[in-house]
Design a protein around this motif. Structure first.
Motif, PDB file in Angstrom:
ATOM      1  N   ARG A 105     -15.549 -72.262  37.559  1.00 58.37           N
ATOM      2  CA  ARG A 105     -15.834 -73.418  38.438  1.00 58.37           C
ATOM      3  C   ARG A 105     -14.562 -73.982  39.054  1.00 58.37           C
ATOM      4  O   ARG A 105     -14.595 -74.603  40.114  1.00 58.37           O
ATOM      5  CB  ARG A 105     -16.532 -74.520  37.635  1.00 58.37           C
ATOM      6  N   HIS A 154     -11.320 -74.842  34.263  1.00 61.36           N
ATOM      7  CA  HIS A 154     -12.425 -73.912  34.019  1.00 61.36           C
ATOM      8  C   HIS A 154     -12.198 -72.666  34.874  1.00 61.36           C
ATOM      9  O   HIS A 154     -11.990 -72.780  36.084  1.00 61.36           O
ATOM     10  CB  HIS A 154     -13.759 -74.571  34.369  1.00 61.36           C
ATOM     11  N   ARG A 189      -6.531 -78.679  31.290  1.00 60.09           N
ATOM     12  CA  ARG A 189      -7.194 -77.372  31.327  1.00 60.09           C
ATOM     13  C   ARG A 189      -8.016 -77.182  32.608  1.00 60.09           C
ATOM     14  O   ARG A 189      -8.473 -78.159  33.205  1.00 60.09           O
ATOM     15  CB  ARG A 189      -8.113 -77.207  30.101  1.00 60.09           C
ATOM     16  N   THR A 204      -5.496 -73.110  29.630  1.00 55.49           N
ATOM     17  CA  THR A 204      -4.598 -74.237  29.345  1.00 55.49           C
ATOM     18  C   THR A 204      -3.460 -74.239  30.367  1.00 55.49           C
ATOM     19  O   THR A 204      -2.741 -73.245  30.502  1.00 55.49           O
ATOM     20  CB  THR A 204      -4.042 -74.125  27.920  1.00 55.49           C
ATOM     21  N   ASP A 223     -12.809 -76.503  38.054  1.00 55.12           N
ATOM     22  CA  ASP A 223     -12.518 -77.925  37.825  1.00 55.12           C
ATOM     23  C   ASP A 223     -11.446 -78.069  36.746  1.00 55.12           C
ATOM     24  O   ASP A 223     -11.350 -77.277  35.815  1.00 55.12           O
ATOM     25  CB  ASP A 223     -13.788 -78.718  37.466  1.00 55.12           C
ATOM     26  N   GLU A 224     -10.611 -79.106  36.900  1.00 56.19           N
ATOM     27  CA  GLU A 224      -9.521 -79.372  35.966  1.00 56.19           C
ATOM     28  C   GLU A 224      -9.725 -80.739  35.342  1.00 56.19           C
ATOM     29  O   GLU A 224     -10.248 -81.646  35.973  1.00 56.19           O
ATOM     30  CB  GLU A 224      -8.173 -79.370  36.692  1.00 56.19           C
ATOM     31  N   SER A 225      -9.286 -80.887  34.091  1.00 62.02           N
ATOM     32  CA  SER A 225      -9.337 -82.197  33.443  1.00 62.02           C
ATOM     33  C   SER A 225      -8.362 -82.227  32.273  1.00 62.02           C
ATOM     34  O   SER A 225      -7.816 -81.199  31.878  1.00 62.02           O
ATOM     35  CB  SER A 225     -10.760 -82.511  32.968  1.00 62.02           C
ATOM     36  N   GLU A 226      -8.164 -83.425  31.731  1.00 62.49           N
ATOM     37  CA  GLU A 226      -7.268 -83.615  30.596  1.00 62.49           C
ATOM     38  C   GLU A 226      -8.123 -83.871  29.356  1.00 62.49           C
ATOM     39  O   GLU A 226      -9.053 -84.671  29.412  1.00 62.49           O
ATOM     40  CB  GLU A 226      -6.378 -84.832  30.890  1.00 62.49           C
ATOM     41  N   MET A 240     -23.436 -67.226  30.297  1.00 64.36           N
ATOM     42  CA  MET A 240     -22.155 -66.810  29.693  1.00 64.36           C
ATOM     43  C   MET A 240     -21.200 -68.007  29.642  1.00 64.36           C
ATOM     44  O   MET A 240     -20.941 -68.627  30.665  1.00 64.36           O
ATOM     45  CB  MET A 240     -21.566 -65.660  30.532  1.00 64.36           C
ATOM     46  N   ILE A 241     -20.709 -68.310  28.457  1.00 62.03           N
ATOM     47  CA  ILE A 241     -19.804 -69.448  28.273  1.00 62.03           C
ATOM     48  C   ILE A 241     -18.357 -68.986  28.475  1.00 62.03           C
ATOM     49  O   ILE A 241     -17.961 -67.956  27.937  1.00 62.03           O
ATOM     50  CB  ILE A 241     -19.962 -70.032  26.853  1.00 62.03           C
ATOM     51  N   SER A 242     -17.595 -69.736  29.228  1.00 62.05           N
ATOM     52  CA  SER A 242     -16.189 -69.380  29.494  1.00 62.05           C
ATOM     53  C   SER A 242     -15.236 -70.188  28.626  1.00 62.05           C
ATOM     54  O   SER A 242     -15.499 -71.343  28.314  1.00 62.05           O
ATOM     55  CB  SER A 242     -15.841 -69.676  30.959  1.00 62.05           C
ATOM     56  N   GLU A 243     -14.117 -69.574  28.282  1.00 65.23           N
ATOM     57  CA  GLU A 243     -13.013 -70.314  27.655  1.00 65.23           C
ATOM     58  C   GLU A 243     -12.149 -70.902  28.769  1.00 65.23           C
ATOM     59  O   GLU A 243     -11.859 -70.235  29.754  1.00 65.23           O
ATOM     60  CB  GLU A 243     -12.170 -69.370  26.789  1.00 65.23           C
ATOM     61  N   TRP A 244     -11.717 -72.156  28.620  1.00 64.49           N
ATOM     62  CA  TRP A 244     -10.896 -72.808  29.635  1.00 64.49           C
ATOM     63  C   TRP A 244      -9.458 -72.301  29.557  1.00 64.49           C
ATOM     64  O   TRP A 244      -8.984 -71.904  28.493  1.00 64.49           O
ATOM     65  CB  TRP A 244     -10.918 -74.326  29.450  1.00 64.49           C
TER      66      TRP A 244
END
Lengths: 183, 183
Positions: B31, B28, B26, B7, B33-36, B1-5
């Motif tokens: 999980r 996840h 954003r 914002t 995890d955060e990233s730009e 199953m793919i998740s939308e991140w």
């Protein structure tokens, strides 16, 4: 008669991971007017239509940060520095789907993703006789679901708006022009 | 199953004339995890296949600052704020070619120019029964040459690499899927 503009200067404005943004100062060679134009520089892109031994196309579902939505696409990505685009396309397919083929990928065509402000070229490939060769290998933050669908369903997936990525559509268009149909 | 991140934040990095560049933070949802991520925001784009009373397609040649080359395309451009995409497409055709039609443009389909880092949608139209209605009207720095070619030649122009713009190719693909061929 259309003229090509002369490039006078190029200033780096932003360095993102997948592209850089330049402000390019240009002059029209005949009229002499000068202006600054925004140009996004990116390495070449590739995408690839993988077809399995059973004649199915491998599609991938993933979340995309530009559209902020989950899209249905074919495998693809950036060409590494010095990498042959065909090798890059095969590598992306192997990483994103876990499938590969003993044959070479065939170039369907190349196109310009948006010559108005992008500098790069996208190469579209076809890879026949793909089979599972191992687990998917994701880049950081990647999460990809693989679907195998008969090529005859692709037409319907496009018409229903399930496949909407312009570069993926272009790959299927090249395939259709060469094969006469999406079968 | 793919998740939308999710914002978390959006920072404006650059404001260019035809787009803005944001850094979007954003997370996840599973999980954690955060990233730009770099996202380019642009208004919707349109392009349009104009067909004359004689059954010819109107193509345009212009210099493009992204590819730094002269390209062969169909008319198109940005949708103004509050403008209907069909009206925008007809306006771009009128401005860039000097041709218009008394009929309404027909939507061939919509697509995502690059969901990986672009937020916008491109709408592709068909406009039948076009005829010359006046002089071209150029935007600042624009210079455009118009060519009328039989639709049956488009296939060949694509195969010879004369028409290479991905969004233009997508418009012709939609046309082909609806009409069965490029005729």
């Amino acid at each position: 008669m259309i003229s090509e503009w002369e490039t006078l200067a190029r200033m780096r404005r932003q360095d993102c991971k997948i592209f850089t943004l330049d402000a390019v100062q240009r002059r029209h060679p005949i009229r002499g007017d000068e202006s600054e134009f925004a140009v996004i520089n990116s390495p070449a892109w590739v995408n690839i239509i993988p077809i399995t031994r059973a004649g199915e196309v491998l599609l991938i579902r993933q979340y995309r940060h530009g559209s902020d939505s989950i899209t249905l696409e074919i495998p693809g990505g950036l060409v590494n520095e010095g990498e042959d685009p065909a090798i890059a396309a095969q590598r992306e397919c192997r990483e994103e789907t876990g499938y590969a083929s003993g044959q070479d990928a065939i170039l369907l065509g190349s196109h310009l993703p948006n010559p108005a402000f992008l500098n790069n070229t996208c190469y579209a490939y076809l890879w026949r006789d793909c089979m599972p060769v191992g687990a998917q290998r994701f880049d950081e933050h990647e999460e990809i679901e693989v679907l195998a669908v008969p090529m005859a369903q692709v037409d319907d997936l496009i018409k229903r708006g399930e496949i909407r990525h312009s570069l993926v559509l272009t790959a299927f268009f090249f395939y259709m022009l060469q094969n006469g149909s999406l079968q």
